[in-house]
Motif scaffolding. Structure first.
Motif, short mmCIF file in Angstrom:
data_model
loop_
_atom_site.label_atom_id
_atom_site.label_comp_id
_atom_site.label_asym_id
_atom_site.label_seq_id
_atom_site.Cartn_x
_atom_site.Cartn_y
_atom_site.Cartn_z
N SER A 71 -1.94 21.23 -26.10
CA SER A 71 -0.60 20.66 -26.28
C SER A 71 0.12 20.47 -24.96
CB SER A 71 0.24 21.57 -27.19
OG SER A 71 0.48 22.81 -26.55
N GLN A 72 1.15 19.66 -25.04
CA GLN A 72 2.10 19.48 -23.94
C GLN A 72 3.49 19.71 -24.52
OE1 GLN A 72 1.44 15.54 -22.43
NE2 GLN A 72 -0.61 16.01 -21.73
N THR A 125 5.46 17.82 -27.28
CA THR A 125 5.54 16.36 -27.16
C THR A 125 4.20 15.69 -27.43
OG1 THR A 125 5.15 16.50 -24.78
CG2 THR A 125 7.47 16.44 -25.53
N ALA A 126 3.11 16.43 -27.28
CA ALA A 126 1.77 15.92 -27.56
C ALA A 126 0.88 17.08 -27.99
CB ALA A 126 1.17 15.23 -26.34
N ILE A 127 0.09 16.84 -29.03
CA ILE A 127 -0.86 17.84 -29.51
C ILE A 127 -2.16 17.10 -29.82
CG2 ILE A 127 -1.42 19.53 -31.32
CD1 ILE A 127 1.65 19.84 -31.76
N HIS A 128 -3.25 17.62 -29.29
CA HIS A 128 -4.56 17.08 -29.66
C HIS A 128 -5.31 18.16 -30.42
CE1 HIS A 128 -8.12 14.66 -29.69
NE2 HIS A 128 -8.81 15.72 -29.29
N MET A 129 -5.89 17.77 -31.54
CA MET A 129 -6.67 18.69 -32.37
C MET A 129 -8.12 18.20 -32.38
SD MET A 129 -4.16 19.21 -35.58
CE MET A 129 -2.47 19.69 -35.35
N GLN A 130 -9.01 19.02 -31.83
CA GLN A 130 -10.43 18.68 -31.78
C GLN A 130 -11.16 19.59 -32.77
OE1 GLN A 130 -11.80 16.14 -30.04
NE2 GLN A 130 -13.76 16.60 -31.00
N PHE A 131 -11.64 18.98 -33.85
CA PHE A 131 -12.31 19.71 -34.92
C PHE A 131 -13.82 19.79 -34.66
CE2 PHE A 131 -8.48 18.13 -36.81
CZ PHE A 131 -8.10 19.07 -37.74
N THR A 132 -14.41 20.91 -35.00
CA THR A 132 -15.86 21.06 -35.08
C THR A 132 -16.14 21.48 -36.51
OG1 THR A 132 -16.02 21.70 -32.76
CG2 THR A 132 -17.90 22.24 -34.17
N VAL A 133 -16.82 20.61 -37.24
CA VAL A 133 -17.11 20.88 -38.65
C VAL A 133 -18.62 21.03 -38.79
CG1 VAL A 133 -16.84 20.07 -41.02
CG2 VAL A 133 -15.09 19.52 -39.33
N THR A 134 -19.02 22.15 -39.35
CA THR A 134 -20.43 22.45 -39.54
C THR A 134 -20.77 22.32 -41.02
OG1 THR A 134 -20.32 23.99 -37.69
CG2 THR A 134 -22.22 24.20 -39.16
N GLY A 135 -21.91 21.69 -41.29
CA GLY A 135 -22.33 21.56 -42.68
C GLY A 135 -23.67 20.88 -42.76
N LYS A 136 -24.07 20.64 -43.97
CA LYS A 136 -25.35 19.99 -44.22
C LYS A 136 -25.10 18.59 -44.77
CE LYS A 136 -29.76 20.68 -46.42
NZ LYS A 136 -30.82 21.26 -45.69
N GLY A 137 -25.53 17.59 -44.02
CA GLY A 137 -25.42 16.22 -44.48
C GLY A 137 -24.01 15.67 -44.55
N LEU A 138 -23.13 16.16 -43.69
CA LEU A 138 -21.73 15.67 -43.71
C LEU A 138 -21.66 14.31 -43.03
CD1 LEU A 138 -19.81 18.93 -42.71
CD2 LEU A 138 -19.95 17.90 -44.98
N ALA A 139 -21.16 13.32 -43.72
CA ALA A 139 -21.00 11.98 -43.15
C ALA A 139 -19.73 11.94 -42.30
CB ALA A 139 -20.91 10.95 -44.27
N PRO A 140 -19.77 11.28 -41.15
CA PRO A 140 -18.57 11.18 -40.31
C PRO A 140 -17.36 10.61 -41.06
CG PRO A 140 -20.49 10.47 -39.08
CD PRO A 140 -20.95 10.69 -40.50
N ALA A 141 -17.56 9.63 -41.92
CA ALA A 141 -16.44 9.04 -42.65
C ALA A 141 -15.76 10.05 -43.56
CB ALA A 141 -16.91 7.84 -43.46
N VAL A 142 -16.54 10.97 -44.12
CA VAL A 142 -15.99 11.98 -45.02
C VAL A 142 -15.13 12.98 -44.23
CG1 VAL A 142 -16.66 13.93 -46.50
CG2 VAL A 142 -17.83 11.74 -46.73
N VAL A 143 -15.63 13.40 -43.08
CA VAL A 143 -14.87 14.34 -42.24
C VAL A 143 -13.61 13.67 -41.71
CG1 VAL A 143 -14.94 15.72 -40.12
CG2 VAL A 143 -16.92 15.69 -41.67
N GLU A 144 -13.75 12.45 -41.24
CA GLU A 144 -12.60 11.71 -40.74
C GLU A 144 -11.53 11.55 -41.81
OE1 GLU A 144 -12.03 7.97 -37.81
OE2 GLU A 144 -13.36 7.61 -39.52
N ARG A 145 -11.94 11.27 -43.03
CA ARG A 145 -11.00 11.12 -44.16
C ARG A 145 -10.30 12.44 -44.46
NH1 ARG A 145 -11.23 12.05 -49.61
NH2 ARG A 145 -9.83 10.80 -50.89
N ALA A 146 -11.04 13.56 -44.43
CA ALA A 146 -10.44 14.87 -44.71
C ALA A 146 -9.38 15.20 -43.65
CB ALA A 146 -11.52 15.95 -44.74
#
Length: 149
Positions: A87-88, A98-119
């Protein structure tokens, strides 16, 4: 929801700027101020997180909770989720985020990028009260990586 925050500095504790929060659900959270070299009596001893750090951590917990729940409800095989927040803050009082970046690491089996992005998007657009509230003063950005388990 309720919470009681009490100053511990007047109770003869080591830090003059320590606080303890007791949440409505009966949990305890310690907070402390940063040391102040110019005026040690007005600073803490770095014995616990700062109040603004707890706000940032709570926001991370709120959004990670949402992401896991959304993926589980969608019957996706999620096995882990962490989010690193950077953050800043404003230079002058009130030193809001004034700014926050959230970097997710999601672990799973067969997770599609579109599904994680939607969540993640659903959390930030609809469910995470903390990030939606902080979005009133901060530009919030997100990113993610998927780790196959």
């Amino acid at each position: 929801m309720e919470c009681t925050v009490s100053w511990t500095g007047g109770a003869g504790t080591r830090s003059g700027m320590g606080f303890v929060a007791e949440t409505g659900s009966g949990h305890i959270l310690a907070m402390d101020g940063a040391p102040d070299a110019a005026n040690p009596a007005n600073g803490g001893l770095n014995l616990a997180p700062r109040p603004m750090e707890t706000l940032l951590a709570g926001t991370g917990g709120c959004t990670a909770y949402d992401v896991v729940l959304i993926l589980k409800r969608g019957r996706h095989d999620v096995r882990g989720c962490s989010v690193r927040l950077t953050s800043q803050r404003a230079e002058v009082d009130p030193k809001v985020f004034t700014a926050i970046h959230m970097q997710f690491t999601v672990t799973g089996k067969g997770l599609a990028p579109a599904v994680v992005e939607r969540a993640i998007a659903m959390s930030h657009e609809k469910y995470c009260s903390a990030s939606i509230m902080l979005g009133k003063t901060a530009r919030i950005t997100t990113g993610f990586e998927i780790v196959e388990a």
